[in-house]
Each structure stands twice: as C-alpha cells, then as structure tokens.
Design an enzyme around this catalytic site. Sequence first.
Site, PDB file in Angstrom:
ATOM      1  N   ARG A   1       0.966  -1.299  -0.109  1.00 54.21           N
ATOM      2  CA  ARG A   1       0.036   0.022  -0.004  1.00 54.21           C
ATOM      3  C   ARG A   1       0.775   1.343  -0.057  1.00 54.21           C
ATOM      4  NH1 ARG A   1      -2.872  -3.820  -0.690  1.00 54.21           N
ATOM      5  NH2 ARG A   1      -5.117  -4.093   0.192  1.00 54.21           N
TER       6      ARG A   1
ATOM      7  N   SER B   1     -10.632  -0.974   3.110  1.00 56.38           N
ATOM      8  CA  SER B   1      -9.948  -0.971   4.456  1.00 56.38           C
ATOM      9  C   SER B   1      -9.692   0.450   4.968  1.00 56.38           C
ATOM     10  CB  SER B   1      -8.837  -1.812   4.246  1.00 56.38           C
ATOM     11  OG  SER B   1      -9.059  -3.031   3.789  1.00 56.38           O
TER      12      SER B   1
ATOM     13  N   GLU C   1      -5.050   3.637   6.076  1.00 55.73           N
ATOM     14  CA  GLU C   1      -4.940   3.446   4.591  1.00 55.73           C
ATOM     15  C   GLU C   1      -5.519   4.636   3.882  1.00 55.73           C
ATOM     16  OE1 GLU C   1      -5.840  -0.383   2.117  1.00 55.73           O
ATOM     17  OE2 GLU C   1      -6.945   1.237   1.243  1.00 55.73           O
TER      18      GLU C   1
HETATM   19  P1  FAD Z   1      -8.885   8.450  -5.095  1.00 58.74           P
HETATM   20  O1  FAD Z   1      -9.730   7.898  -3.710  1.00 58.74           O
HETATM   21  O2  FAD Z   1      -9.663   9.346  -6.111  1.00 58.74           O
HETATM   22  O3  FAD Z   1      -7.410   9.164  -4.785  1.00 58.74           O
HETATM   23  C1  FAD Z   1      -6.661   8.261  -4.036  1.00 58.74           C
HETATM   24  C2  FAD Z   1      -5.356   9.238  -3.792  1.00 58.74           C
HETATM   25  O4  FAD Z   1      -4.727   9.233  -5.144  1.00 58.74           O
HETATM   26  C3  FAD Z   1      -5.675  10.585  -3.686  1.00 58.74           C
HETATM   27  O5  FAD Z   1      -4.741  10.792  -2.846  1.00 58.74           O
HETATM   28  C4  FAD Z   1      -5.489  11.343  -4.968  1.00 58.74           C
HETATM   29  O6  FAD Z   1      -5.112  12.689  -4.951  1.00 58.74           O
HETATM   30  C5  FAD Z   1      -4.452  10.275  -5.386  1.00 58.74           C
HETATM   31  N1  FAD Z   1      -4.788  10.290  -7.000  1.00 58.74           N
HETATM   32  C6  FAD Z   1      -5.762   9.799  -7.715  1.00 58.74           C
HETATM   33  N2  FAD Z   1      -5.670   9.730  -9.155  1.00 58.74           N
HETATM   34  C7  FAD Z   1      -4.235  10.045  -9.231  1.00 58.74           C
HETATM   35  C8  FAD Z   1      -3.455  10.397 -10.430  1.00 58.74           C
HETATM   36  N3  FAD Z   1      -3.989  10.039 -11.663  1.00 58.74           N
HETATM   37  N4  FAD Z   1      -2.274  10.868 -10.328  1.00 58.74           N
HETATM   38  C9  FAD Z   1      -1.846  11.188  -9.229  1.00 58.74           C
HETATM   39  N5  FAD Z   1      -2.582  10.978  -7.816  1.00 58.74           N
HETATM   40  C10 FAD Z   1      -3.723  10.691  -7.904  1.00 58.74           C
HETATM   41  N6  FAD Z   1      -7.600  -0.983  -2.114  1.00 58.74           N
HETATM   42  C11 FAD Z   1      -6.967  -1.876  -2.419  1.00 58.74           C
HETATM   43  O7  FAD Z   1      -5.822  -1.719  -2.714  1.00 58.74           O
HETATM   44  N7  FAD Z   1      -7.256  -3.159  -2.522  1.00 58.74           N
HETATM   45  C12 FAD Z   1      -8.835  -3.411  -2.400  1.00 58.74           C
HETATM   46  O8  FAD Z   1      -8.874  -4.707  -2.081  1.00 58.74           O
HETATM   47  C13 FAD Z   1      -9.514  -2.395  -2.251  1.00 58.74           C
HETATM   48  N8  FAD Z   1     -10.867  -2.628  -2.040  1.00 58.74           N
HETATM   49  C14 FAD Z   1     -11.784  -1.305  -1.959  1.00 58.74           C
HETATM   50  C15 FAD Z   1     -12.900  -1.870  -1.659  1.00 58.74           C
HETATM   51  C16 FAD Z   1     -13.919  -0.967  -1.555  1.00 58.74           C
HETATM   52  C17 FAD Z   1     -15.690  -1.087  -1.416  1.00 58.74           C
HETATM   53  C18 FAD Z   1     -13.459   0.620  -1.626  1.00 58.74           C
HETATM   54  C19 FAD Z   1     -14.429   1.742  -1.735  1.00 58.74           C
HETATM   55  C20 FAD Z   1     -12.127   0.734  -1.780  1.00 58.74           C
HETATM   56  C21 FAD Z   1     -11.179  -0.160  -1.754  1.00 58.74           C
HETATM   57  N9  FAD Z   1      -9.866   0.151  -2.078  1.00 58.74           N
HETATM   58  C22 FAD Z   1      -9.048  -1.266  -2.264  1.00 58.74           C
HETATM   59  C23 FAD Z   1      -9.333   1.390  -2.086  1.00 58.74           C
HETATM   60  C24 FAD Z   1      -9.643   2.103  -3.414  1.00 58.74           C
HETATM   61  O9  FAD Z   1     -10.414   1.432  -4.087  1.00 58.74           O
HETATM   62  C25 FAD Z   1      -8.122   2.121  -4.008  1.00 58.74           C
HETATM   63  O10 FAD Z   1      -7.109   2.769  -3.200  1.00 58.74           O
HETATM   64  C26 FAD Z   1      -8.212   2.732  -5.474  1.00 58.74           C
HETATM   65  O11 FAD Z   1      -7.047   2.753  -6.287  1.00 58.74           O
HETATM   66  C27 FAD Z   1      -8.641   4.434  -5.329  1.00 58.74           C
HETATM   67  O12 FAD Z   1      -8.670   4.733  -6.657  1.00 58.74           O
HETATM   68  P2  FAD Z   1      -9.607   5.920  -6.754  1.00 58.74           P
HETATM   69  O13 FAD Z   1      -9.415   6.677  -8.269  1.00 58.74           O
HETATM   70  O14 FAD Z   1     -10.935   6.099  -6.457  1.00 58.74           O
HETATM   71  O15 FAD Z   1      -8.640   7.038  -6.074  1.00 58.74           O
HETATM   72  N1  EPU Z   2     -10.808 -10.464   9.993  1.00 56.71           N
HETATM   73  C1  EPU Z   2     -11.335 -10.719  11.437  1.00 56.71           C
HETATM   74  N2  EPU Z   2     -12.626  -9.973  11.501  1.00 56.71           N
HETATM   75  C2  EPU Z   2     -12.797  -9.188  10.503  1.00 56.71           C
HETATM   76  C3  EPU Z   2     -12.222  -8.875   9.375  1.00 56.71           C
HETATM   77  C4  EPU Z   2     -11.082  -9.735   9.149  1.00 56.71           C
HETATM   78  O1  EPU Z   2     -11.041 -11.548  12.025  1.00 56.71           O
HETATM   79  O2  EPU Z   2     -13.839  -8.466  10.807  1.00 56.71           O
HETATM   80  C5  EPU Z   2      -9.530 -11.553  10.183  1.00 56.71           C
HETATM   81  C6  EPU Z   2      -9.849 -12.795   9.625  1.00 56.71           C
HETATM   82  O3  EPU Z   2      -8.817 -13.696  10.362  1.00 56.71           O
HETATM   83  C7  EPU Z   2      -9.353 -13.098   8.392  1.00 56.71           C
HETATM   84  C8  EPU Z   2      -8.094 -12.021   8.234  1.00 56.71           C
HETATM   85  O4  EPU Z   2      -8.620 -10.873   8.910  1.00 56.71           O
HETATM   86  O5  EPU Z   2      -8.774 -14.171   7.983  1.00 56.71           O
HETATM   87  C9  EPU Z   2      -8.247 -11.281   6.546  1.00 56.71           C
HETATM   88  O6  EPU Z   2      -9.478 -10.783   6.163  1.00 56.71           O
HETATM   89  P1  EPU Z   2      -9.709 -10.517   4.908  1.00 56.71           P
HETATM   90  O7  EPU Z   2      -9.431 -11.668   3.916  1.00 56.71           O
HETATM   91  O8  EPU Z   2     -11.064 -10.091   4.701  1.00 56.71           O
HETATM   92  O9  EPU Z   2      -8.787  -9.422   4.523  1.00 56.71           O
HETATM   93  P2  EPU Z   2      -8.214  -7.961   5.295  1.00 56.71           P
HETATM   94  O10 EPU Z   2      -6.770  -8.446   5.677  1.00 56.71           O
HETATM   95  O11 EPU Z   2      -9.167  -7.686   6.118  1.00 56.71           O
HETATM   96  C10 EPU Z   2      -7.067  -7.179   2.900  1.00 56.71           C
HETATM   97  C11 EPU Z   2      -6.929  -5.943   2.264  1.00 56.71           C
HETATM   98  C12 EPU Z   2      -8.058  -5.696   1.376  1.00 56.71           C
HETATM   99  C13 EPU Z   2      -8.391  -6.771   0.352  1.00 56.71           C
HETATM  100  C14 EPU Z   2      -8.344  -8.101   1.201  1.00 56.71           C
HETATM  101  C15 EPU Z   2      -8.287  -9.288   0.341  1.00 56.71           C
HETATM  102  C16 EPU Z   2      -5.641  -4.478   3.564  1.00 56.71           C
HETATM  103  C17 EPU Z   2      -5.676  -3.299   4.480  1.00 56.71           C
HETATM  104  N3  EPU Z   2      -6.809  -4.711   3.207  1.00 56.71           N
HETATM  105  O12 EPU Z   2      -7.993  -7.151   3.841  1.00 56.71           O
HETATM  106  O13 EPU Z   2      -7.952  -4.325   0.743  1.00 56.71           O
HETATM  107  O14 EPU Z   2      -9.394  -6.696  -0.470  1.00 56.71           O
HETATM  108  O15 EPU Z   2      -7.263  -8.432   1.909  1.00 56.71           O
HETATM  109  O16 EPU Z   2      -6.963  -9.443  -0.223  1.00 56.71           O
HETATM  110  O17 EPU Z   2      -4.416  -4.936   3.317  1.00 56.71           O
HETATM  111  C18 EPU Z   2      -8.460  -2.089   0.895  1.00 56.71           C
HETATM  112  O18 EPU Z   2      -7.292  -2.020   0.845  1.00 56.71           O
HETATM  113  O19 EPU Z   2      -9.374  -1.116   0.971  1.00 56.71           O
HETATM  114  C19 EPU Z   2      -8.926  -3.611   0.775  1.00 56.71           C
HETATM  115  C20 EPU Z   2     -10.115  -3.729   1.056  1.00 56.71           C
END
Ligand code: FAD
Ligand code: EPU
Length: 351
Positions: free
Chosen positions: A168, A248, A347
Amino acid sequence: MMPLLEENVSLRPYNTFGLDVRARYFARFASADALRQLLQLPQVQAAEKLILGGGSNLLFTQDFPGIVLKNEICGLEIIGEDGAEGTALVRAGAGESWHGMVEYALDQQLSGIENLSLIPGTVGAAPLQNIGAYGAELRDTFDHLEALEVTTGALRVFSAAECGFGYRESVFKNVLKNQFVVTAVVLRLHRQARPAGYAPNVRYGAIAETLAELGITGEPTPQQVSQAVVHIRRSKLPDPAEIGNAGSFFKNPEISQAAFDRLKSQYPDLPGYPVPGGVKVPAGWLIERAGWKGLRRGAGDGTHGVHARQALVLVNHGGATGSEIRALAEEIIASVRQHFMVELHPEVNIL
Ligand code: FAD
Ligand code: EPU
C-alpha cells in the site's frame, strides 16, 4: 477547448464515503494537454490541488479550499506483444475505471490482474498505493507509468523500480507526494494460451473455497478466478452505492516476530503472515477482538460505524461527517494500542 473551471462544487457524488463537502474550484481534464492548460491558470497556480480519481480512498473532513482536478483521461489498448515470452503490454488512460481494465484484459484473453477484480477507482490511482487483493498486487504486472509534473507540465516515465512500490505504498504517497499526476499506466499481462500455460494464482484460501462453492473444479480459468473474487468481495465488502465507505480504513500492521510471539501466546487464534522483518497481522481481527465490529455511532440507529461483516471497513450509514468518522478511527487506534500494543495506520487519505 479550455476545460471549464467550476466554483463551489459539491463533492458528494465524487467520494465513496458520500460526504457532502464542497470544493472551492473544480475542473475535469480528459488529456495531458488539458491538464497542462488548467495548471497554467492563475487561480489554479495559486490554489492547493487535489487530483481526484473515483474518490474511493479519500476521507474529506472539511470543505476543500483549493481546486479539485478530476481525471477523465480515457483509452485502453494493446501496445505490444512478446510472442516468445507470451506477454502483451496494455496501456490505459489514467481516468479509466480499474475494473474496466480488468474486464478489458479478460476479454482480450490476457491474465495477471484477475485477482484484483472489482477494486473501485481509476487506473491512475492504482499505483499510488500499489493496490492489492487476494494474493496479487499491481506491481506484479506493472511495466511503467506516464506522469505529468505539476510544476513544469513535463511528462515523465516511471519504471517499476522508480515507483518504489511497497505494501500500500509508492513514491507518489511519500517523497513525490502531490508532485506528479499519473496520466497513463502500462501493464505487462500474460497471454492465457501461451505454450507453457499460465497458472492463475489461487493461493489465497478463500479463492479455492469459493471456486469449489461455485462448482468450478480443475484448474480455473482467469475468468473463473475473477468470478470467485467478485463473489467473495460482494459477500464481505459494503457496496459504496448502498453504504458509504472507502474499503479498508487501516493498513494491516507489520509487527516484529517477538511482538507476534508475545501476542500469540495470549491469543492463540491470532492469524499472522510472515513478511520480511516480521509478521503481518490482520487489523480486522484486532479491531473485532477489541469489540468494535458492527458498532454504530450517531443519531437514531447510528450515522456511522464499523461494518458488521468486515471490521476493517468504517462506514457512513448516512448523515455522518468526515470529522466524526476520523474521530471514530482515532478511538479505534487508541483502543487497539491499549488492548494489543499494536499501532494502526490509516490506509485512507484523510483531507
Ligand atoms: P481516489 O480516491 O480518487 O484518490 C486516492 C489518492 O490518489 C488521492 O490522494 C489522490 O489525490 C491520488 N490520485 C488519484 N488519481 C491520481 C492520479 N492520476 N495521479 C496522481 N495522484 C492521483 N484498495 C486496494 O488496494 N485493495 C482493495 O481490495 C480495495 N478494496 C476496496 C473496496 C471498496 C469497497 C472501496 C470503496 C475501496 C477499496 N480499495 C481497495 C481502495 C481504493 O479502491 C483504491 O485505493 C483505489 O486505487 C483508489 O482509486 P480512486 O481512483 O478512487 O482514487
Ligand atoms: N478478520 C477478522 N475480522 C474481521 C475482518 C477480518 O477476524 O472483521 C481477519 C480474519 O482472520 C481473516 C483476516 O482478517 O482471515 C483477513 O481478512 P480478509 O481476507 O477479509 O482481508 P483483510 O486483511 O481484512 C485485505 C486488504 C483488502 C483486500 C483483502 C483481500 C488491507 C488493508 N486490506 O483485507 O484491501 O481486499 O485483504 O486480499 O491490506 C483495501 O485496501 O481497501 C482493501 C479492501
């Protein structure tokens, strides 16, 4: 044509927490040239700038006093093939939706990003925090990106090494913060039918379980892995169209082996994953065990809180302010510190 500069614009449709804050100025750009023109305007030069993608990793705690520049640079194309290696280079405009790029790749019989299906937001934001999920990260397939320097308007290419990717993390979140706007990203993907055969990554436990649940046996195709990931994500993560959230809220903390051993002796069911220099522990587990999962705060049935199915996700049920959500995040950090002596770090980008 000169892009339009709007004033006093509500950002509610542009952030997945659904927070009703306003931007002093707001403009969209659909090309690097248009962005360059905007950056030369006196009001823009003087103002604080926020590059906006899909707003899915942002928490606004107040109105934004400067200019929000919304990235709408489009385009998806295959720009190269390496037959011997069985790979292709795919270039996407930074304003394309990330999941759209995953679907495009699968349609083109290209694999490597199927585990990152359904992550919200734009392609251009993906390198900012090296998006990751289900055993894959952006850096695994990343080739290079193009970015425009805010002060000079010059375009620069960044290789993977120059992006400084970590968990991240990237240089664009720290040493080069706010200095470059990503305009395009190029990934090197696998041709599914390459002679040696490409094996999709199903190491993340939940994927294998879900494939079995969906009745998919044998080695899954990348499309089936994508299907499984979409299934898991829909079952756990709240859809921002229904409940405001930014995924997250915290990173999973990395602690020393000694700290992990100490916690593990007290909590034998604490999960942990080895990483260089220590152990990564799930913040969701720590937050749940500290008693926060499903908690609701605010008027009536609660305006905001901790998601009932994923303790790592803070939610806006409707009507919360960004400051209230930030205050809740601070309480959770203090509580996890008190219970486990582990420090959580957001994050989400807090503004
Ligand atoms: P924004 O929220 O619009 O911007 C994020 C940051 O990046 C800001 O600081 C912005 O200024 C900067 N930025 C955006 N675009 C540019 C650009 N073109 N050039 C320079 N800077 C820029 N993230 C994960 O890694 N893994 C996941 O599994 C994951 N699951 C998610 C699930 C949900 C339901 C939600 C809501 C979010 C999740 N995220 C996850 C977080 C998010 O989707 C990612 O961080 C995504 O890359 C953000 O993209 P965005 O275009 O919405 O960025
Ligand atoms: N867990 C709990 N309780 C909860 C949630 C999670 O006990 O309420 C524990 C469980 O043991 C589970 C473990 O956490 O096995 C991992 O949970 P999960 O697989 O849901 O993933 P996470 O670690 O909570 C991370 C990323 C997610 C990504 C998933 C899948 C980060 C900060 N988050 O979540 O990314 O989608 O793994 O790979 O690394 C995001 O960055 O926004 C995001 C959603």
